[in-house]
Structures are given as C-alpha cells and as structure tokens.
Write an enzyme that holds these catalytic residues in place. Structure first.
Site, PDB file in Angstrom:
ATOM      1  N   ASP A  17      57.471 -30.066   3.561  1.00  0.00           N
ATOM      2  CA  ASP A  17      58.031 -31.350   3.970  1.00  0.00           C
ATOM      3  C   ASP A  17      59.544 -31.254   3.796  1.00  0.00           C
ATOM      4  OD1 ASP A  17      58.232 -34.254   4.412  1.00  0.00           O
ATOM      5  OD2 ASP A  17      58.631 -34.323   2.256  1.00  0.00           O
ATOM      6  N   ASP A  19      62.132 -34.477   3.688  1.00  0.00           N
ATOM      7  CA  ASP A  19      62.654 -35.558   2.856  1.00  0.00           C
ATOM      8  C   ASP A  19      61.971 -35.600   1.492  1.00  0.00           C
ATOM      9  OD1 ASP A  19      64.508 -36.586   4.634  1.00  0.00           O
ATOM     10  OD2 ASP A  19      63.047 -37.859   5.628  1.00  0.00           O
TER      11      ASP A  19
END
Length: 244
Positions: A17, A19
C-alpha cells in the site's frame, strides 16, 4: 499462517500500500478532509476520520458531501479534497519509518508492486520524491475495470502483473480497508501501525507497530538469496522467530 510460520516463508511477490505504509501521507488525507469540511461549514469528527481512512478519495468526497448535508456538492468537494491533498504532500513528502529499508531488501528477492486507492499520478509523484519509484515494477490503482479497496481488485491485479498467484504474494498494509482487500484477494498480509482491532488481527498474518522493527528487516534480509544461489524460491527459510 501464524506469525511464527511467516518467518519460514519467502513471498514470490510483495505488494505495498502507499498511504500510511510507504509514505507518511495518511495524515495529509486527514488534514485535507478537515480543511474541505470546514470550508463547507462542517465540523469534522473523529468518527468521520476513522470511517474515511483508507477509502478511495471519490468515496471520501461522497461521505464529506453527506456529512455537510450537501450531496449536490459531491464532485466539488471531491475535487477540492484532491487539490488540498496534493498541496500538502508536495510541501512535506515523507516516508514511513522502515519503509525504504524494507523495499530495498524485498526488491532483492521478489518483484514489487504498489496497490493504492490514490490516483496514479499522486502515487508516482510520492514514490519519485522518496527515491523509490524504480524499485516497483507495477503500480495498480482503481479505474473503470478495477474497483477500489476494500474490493480485492487492486491486489489481484498486482499479483497477476507480477506473474504470481495471490496466495504466493505478500501484501503490506496499514488500514482495515486495505487489509480487507488484500485478504479477500487471497494474499498473506503484514499489517503495520497502531495495534489493530479484532477484525484486522483476524485478517492479518503478522502485525507490527512499525516497519522499522528489527524483526521485519531481519526477516526480509533472511529472504535475500546468497549471490551464488540465484533467485530465492518459495521454500526459502530464515532463522528469525518472534514471541507471540
């Protein structure tokens, strides 16, 4: 897979991922949401921040318009949210602790990809500023054919592009939304961040407070094949263990 068994496994691909996992940008989303809500006369709540965490920015825009009781302004609020976020990221691009080190170790034993709910240009800009873009073979974000997290599409697509079955790949995630997506894709999950609730714990194979924990880097380094052995295979083992 238990945390102990995790240490005897080398993933065939690692999908991160962005963020809150690679980049310290989740706080920018929080600040951007708060700024937009206040601009439209709405006071943000802690409950709203948790509800919006990890969601696609268009879904956040819809939630903000509902919170402001102005569903007719969904597009305007969504566009403003993205503008505010970009301004904040450009002013302070920062990686999460331990993320660059894990990336540079993982790229030595597996293809890497990013699976994010952010727009492609935002992810690429963040990785460029962090000096990490060249480590990743693929970046997968939602589009007309790929649904955002918590749907599994971004992770299924990332594994396919890396040429591996999702069950042989590792996802590195920080939010319930993302953990849910990775687990639904059939991937093994390394969760990172504050100690999660029961739902996240049940879905993740291993959870750490930070990627800079020595056990994380120790596991990744143990997966790197010796120079004279070629590419590590799926059965490679390390000598690391943890108490759980």
């Amino acid at each position: 897979m238990t945390a102990h068994r995790f240490f005897s496994w080398t993933p065939a691909a690692v999908v991160f991922d962005c963020d809150g996992t690679l980049m310290d940008t989740e706080r920018h989303w929080v600040d951007a949401r708060d700024m937009v809500l206040r601009e439209y006369g709405c006071t943000p709540s802690a409950e709203f921040s948790e509800q919006a965490r990890g969601l696609h920015y268009t879904e956040c825009g819809r939630l903000m318009a509902e919170a402001a009781d102005r569903p007719d302004l969904t597009k305007d609020m969504t566009d403003t949210l993205l503008d505010r976020f970009r301004e904040l990221v450009a002013a302070n691009p920062t990686t999460m602790p331990g993320a660059p080190e894990l990336v540079h170790s993982a790229v030595q034993f597996a293809p890497l990809a990013v699976a994010s709910n952010c727009p492609l240009e935002v992810v690429e800009s963040c990785l460029d500023m962090a000096g990490l873009r060249e480590c990743f073979r693929h970046i997968v974000v939602p589009d007309a054919a790929i649904r955002p997290k918590p749907h599994p599409d971004v992770y299924v697509t990332a594994a396919r592009l890396c040429g591996v079955d999702p069950g042989d790949a590792l996802a590195v995630e920080d939010s319930h939304c993302g953990v849910q997506a990775a687990a639904a894709a059939g991937m093994r999950v390394l969760g990172v961040g504050a100690q999660p609730g029961e739902k996240e714990q049940a879905l993740a194979d291993w959870w750490v407070d930070s990627l800079e924990e020595p056990t994380v880097q120790g596991w990744a380094d143990a997966c790197i094949p010796a120079q004279d052995t070629g590419q590590a295979d799926a059965g490679a083992t390390g000598a690391w263990a943890i108490d759980s």
